[in-house]
Scaffold this motif. Structure first.
Motif, PDB file in Angstrom:
ATOM      1  N   HIS A   1      16.157 -49.113   9.169  1.00  0.00           N
ATOM      2  CA  HIS A   1      17.213 -48.126   8.674  1.00  0.00           C
ATOM      3  C   HIS A   1      18.022 -49.122   7.469  1.00  0.00           C
ATOM      4  N   LYS A   2      18.323 -50.219   7.793  1.00  0.00           N
ATOM      5  CA  LYS A   2      18.976 -51.019   7.041  1.00  0.00           C
ATOM      6  C   LYS A   2      18.230 -51.050   5.735  1.00  0.00           C
ATOM      7  N   LEU A   3      17.046 -51.456   5.587  1.00  0.00           N
ATOM      8  CA  LEU A   3      16.143 -51.575   4.401  1.00  0.00           C
ATOM      9  C   LEU A   3      16.234 -50.290   3.835  1.00  0.00           C
ATOM     10  N   SER A   4      16.234 -48.975   4.323  1.00  0.00           N
ATOM     11  CA  SER A   4      16.218 -47.858   3.855  1.00  0.00           C
ATOM     12  C   SER A   4      17.511 -47.729   2.651  1.00  0.00           C
ATOM     13  N   LEU A   5      18.458 -48.172   3.056  1.00  0.00           N
ATOM     14  CA  LEU A   5      19.822 -48.186   2.365  1.00  0.00           C
ATOM     15  C   LEU A   5      19.729 -48.988   1.200  1.00  0.00           C
ATOM     16  N   ASN A   6      18.856 -50.012   0.815  1.00  0.00           N
ATOM     17  CA  ASN A   6      18.800 -50.875   0.175  1.00  0.00           C
ATOM     18  C   ASN A   6      17.777 -50.456  -0.933  1.00  0.00           C
ATOM     19  N   LEU A   7      16.814 -50.211  -0.426  1.00  0.00           N
ATOM     20  CA  LEU A   7      15.428 -49.816  -1.319  1.00  0.00           C
ATOM     21  C   LEU A   7      15.311 -48.602  -1.602  1.00  0.00           C
ATOM     22  N   CYS A   8      15.751 -48.082  -2.773  1.00  0.00           N
ATOM     23  CA  CYS A   8      16.055 -46.550  -3.297  1.00  0.00           C
ATOM     24  C   CYS A   8      14.865 -46.239  -3.746  1.00  0.00           C
ATOM     25  N   ASN A   9      13.954 -47.190  -4.230  1.00  0.00           N
ATOM     26  CA  ASN A   9      12.691 -46.731  -5.090  1.00  0.00           C
ATOM     27  C   ASN A   9      11.516 -46.369  -4.202  1.00  0.00           C
ATOM     28  N   ILE A  10      11.879 -46.592  -2.709  1.00  0.00           N
ATOM     29  CA  ILE A  10      10.875 -46.213  -1.907  1.00  0.00           C
ATOM     30  C   ILE A  10      11.140 -45.276  -0.678  1.00  0.00           C
ATOM     31  N   ASN A  11      10.449 -44.205  -0.247  1.00  0.00           N
ATOM     32  CA  ASN A  11      10.414 -43.253   0.791  1.00  0.00           C
ATOM     33  C   ASN A  11      10.388 -43.922   1.795  1.00  0.00           C
ATOM     34  N   PHE A  12      11.380 -43.684   2.962  1.00  0.00           N
ATOM     35  CA  PHE A  12      11.330 -44.308   4.217  1.00  0.00           C
ATOM     36  C   PHE A  12      11.276 -43.184   4.969  1.00  0.00           C
ATOM     37  N   TYR A  13      10.099 -43.093   6.087  1.00  0.00           N
ATOM     38  CA  TYR A  13       9.935 -41.934   7.152  1.00  0.00           C
ATOM     39  C   TYR A  13       9.677 -42.759   8.439  1.00  0.00           C
ATOM     40  N   ASP A  14       9.996 -41.694   9.418  1.00  0.00           N
ATOM     41  CA  ASP A  14       9.735 -42.166  10.724  1.00  0.00           C
ATOM     42  C   ASP A  14       9.090 -41.115  11.607  1.00  0.00           C
ATOM     43  N   VAL A  15       8.159 -41.518  12.606  1.00  0.00           N
ATOM     44  CA  VAL A  15       7.626 -40.610  13.516  1.00  0.00           C
ATOM     45  C   VAL A  15       7.960 -40.963  14.588  1.00  0.00           C
ATOM     46  N   ASN A  16       8.483 -40.005  15.466  1.00  0.00           N
ATOM     47  CA  ASN A  16       8.383 -40.436  17.080  1.00  0.00           C
ATOM     48  C   ASN A  16       7.180 -39.982  17.881  1.00  0.00           C
ATOM     49  N   CYS A  17       6.265 -40.811  18.052  1.00  0.00           N
ATOM     50  CA  CYS A  17       4.884 -40.579  18.435  1.00  0.00           C
ATOM     51  C   CYS A  17       4.944 -39.788  19.979  1.00  0.00           C
TER      52      CYS A  17
ATOM     53  N   PHE B   1       1.379 -34.784   5.840  1.00  0.00           N
ATOM     54  CA  PHE B   1       0.493 -34.785   4.927  1.00  0.00           C
ATOM     55  C   PHE B   1       1.056 -34.467   3.262  1.00  0.00           C
ATOM     56  N   CYS B   2       1.941 -33.481   3.432  1.00  0.00           N
ATOM     57  CA  CYS B   2       2.583 -33.094   2.152  1.00  0.00           C
ATOM     58  C   CYS B   2       3.479 -34.539   1.478  1.00  0.00           C
ATOM     59  N   LEU B   3       4.290 -35.239   2.374  1.00  0.00           N
ATOM     60  CA  LEU B   3       4.931 -36.027   1.895  1.00  0.00           C
ATOM     61  C   LEU B   3       4.236 -37.394   1.300  1.00  0.00           C
ATOM     62  N   ILE B   4       3.401 -37.638   2.241  1.00  0.00           N
ATOM     63  CA  ILE B   4       2.630 -39.086   1.577  1.00  0.00           C
ATOM     64  C   ILE B   4       1.896 -38.740   0.453  1.00  0.00           C
ATOM     65  N   GLU B   5       1.499 -37.492   0.359  1.00  0.00           N
ATOM     66  CA  GLU B   5       0.575 -37.236  -0.793  1.00  0.00           C
ATOM     67  C   GLU B   5       1.467 -37.284  -2.050  1.00  0.00           C
ATOM     68  N   SER B   6       2.658 -36.944  -1.975  1.00  0.00           N
ATOM     69  CA  SER B   6       3.494 -36.785  -3.101  1.00  0.00           C
ATOM     70  C   SER B   6       4.396 -37.867  -3.410  1.00  0.00           C
ATOM     71  N   SER B   7       4.477 -38.814  -2.591  1.00  0.00           N
ATOM     72  CA  SER B   7       5.296 -40.001  -2.540  1.00  0.00           C
ATOM     73  C   SER B   7       4.567 -41.070  -3.409  1.00  0.00           C
ATOM     74  N   PRO B   8       5.189 -41.572  -4.403  1.00  0.00           N
ATOM     75  CA  PRO B   8       4.554 -42.704  -5.244  1.00  0.00           C
ATOM     76  C   PRO B   8       4.728 -43.849  -4.373  1.00  0.00           C
ATOM     77  N   GLN B   9       5.631 -44.278  -3.782  1.00  0.00           N
ATOM     78  CA  GLN B   9       5.311 -45.355  -2.266  1.00  0.00           C
ATOM     79  C   GLN B   9       6.221 -44.824  -1.389  1.00  0.00           C
ATOM     80  N   CYS B  10       5.758 -44.917  -0.071  1.00  0.00           N
ATOM     81  CA  CYS B  10       6.506 -44.652   1.145  1.00  0.00           C
ATOM     82  C   CYS B  10       6.089 -45.580   2.453  1.00  0.00           C
TER      83      CYS B  10
END
Length: 325
Positions: free
Chosen positions: A262-278, A234-243
């Motif tokens: 993971h590859k995309l996360s290294l090239n797109l520094c203006n987006i926050n990348f997260y993952d959730v192991n469900c 909740f904290c991270l998505i609320e505070s991230s301009p784009q993720c």
């Protein structure tokens, strides 16, 4: 001998991107202004520790614009002496020795300030990262801070331990850092994405499996931070301009697309990348009614902009491109 006085300034940046100030009263009962990254500005350059000792024009680093510029004093030390000093201490400030708590950018600027003006930077700046990151809020914001420090490490090459010419020390330092400066320039986003399109493969299934296995072993650097509980989510998505968040399991379909993520996360520094192991954070998946995997959700300040379920790599790229238009 050069007796010219040079002004020494401490540029101060907020690694939490405003979130420490926003959430600290709620979680800590007091307000913390920022989680500081600092750089030393002198001789028309900004020197900082980012995967190695680096120098760039002031205010042109990946940290953006400083929220405070604090004058530390003046120095009469010539530039070539200071840069010789940097080479002498460079073994302490390498990518391998970087530590978010004990050997970070603030420890570096403190040592530089002591050399240049005879006094260090404020003690509260040096001690704050360790104090803050040991709190509940610090643990929630740590993925974002780790992402930023990973980006700076990816962008740097450590050259300070290479032998330096004895003549014209300032010039040799300048040449040594020109490569670092070039590597720090923002990369074009659209062409990078387009080049990552998956082309039809004529490999046999066995060869494809071998390629995927090798690829999984090679991906050790990433800007993807893992979310493990609902409060952090909740904290991270609320505070991230784009993720964008990858909700995955340990299935083969999820493992394949995870590499591209993971590859995309290294090239797109203006987006926050997260993952959730469900399989581990089942409460998050259940709350969002995620029953098929992998599922991706693109957020802007907590609002869902796009949601899809697919392990197709081109679909992932196309949907991200669509949100960036």
């Amino acid at each position: 001998m050069d007796n010219q006085k040079h002004k020494v300034i401490l540029n101060m940046y907020d690694l939490s991107q405003g979130m420490a100030k926003q959430f600290s009263p709620m979680f800590l009962g007091k307000q913390i202004e920022a989680i500081w990254h600092t750089g030393i500005v002198v001789y028309g350059k900004e020197y900082y520790f980012g995967g190695g000792i680096c120098a760039q024009p002031p205010k042109s680093t990946i940290y953006g614009y400083p929220i405070e510029e604090r004058e530390l004093g003046e120095t009469d030390k010539p530039q070539h002496e200071f840069e010789s000093f940097l080479r002498d201490i460079s073994f302490n400030y390498t990518m391998e020795k970087y530590d978010l708590f004990t050997n970070n950018c603030n420890n570096f600027t403190n040592e530089c300030a002591l050399y240049l003006v005879g006094k260090g930077i404020p003690e509260n700046i040096i001690g704050l990262p360790k104090e803050f990151l040991n709190t509940q809020l610090g643990q929630m914001l740590k993925p974002i801070i780790v992402q930023i420090t990973n980006r700076q490490s990816e962008a740097q090459t450590e050259n300070f331990n290479e032998p330096q010419p004895q003549q014209q020390p300032s010039q040799s330092f300048q040449n040594m850092n020109s490569q670092q400066v070039n590597q720090m320039q923002p990369q074009p986003q659209q062409p990078v994405l387009l080049n990552l399109k998956v082309q039809p493969s004529h490999q046999s299934q066995q060869h494809q499996q071998i390629a995927i296995s090798n690829q999984q072993q090679q991906i050790t650097n990433t800007n993807v931070a893992s979310i493990e509980d609902w409060d952090m989510f909740f904290c991270l998505i609320e505070s991230s301009p784009q993720c964008i968040i990858n909700f995955y399991t340990d299935s083969e379909d999820c493992k394949t697309i995870k590499q591209q993520f993971h590859k995309l996360s290294l090239n797109l520094c203006n987006i926050n990348f997260y993952d959730v192991n469900c399989q581990k954070a089942r409460i998050i998946a259940d709350s969002l009614q995620i029953n098929e995997f992998p599922t991706f959700i693109f957020y802007e300040y907590g609002q869902v902009k796009e949601r899809w379920t697919s392990n197709n790599q081109n679909t992932l790229i196309d949907n991200i491109q669509q949100q960036l238009k």
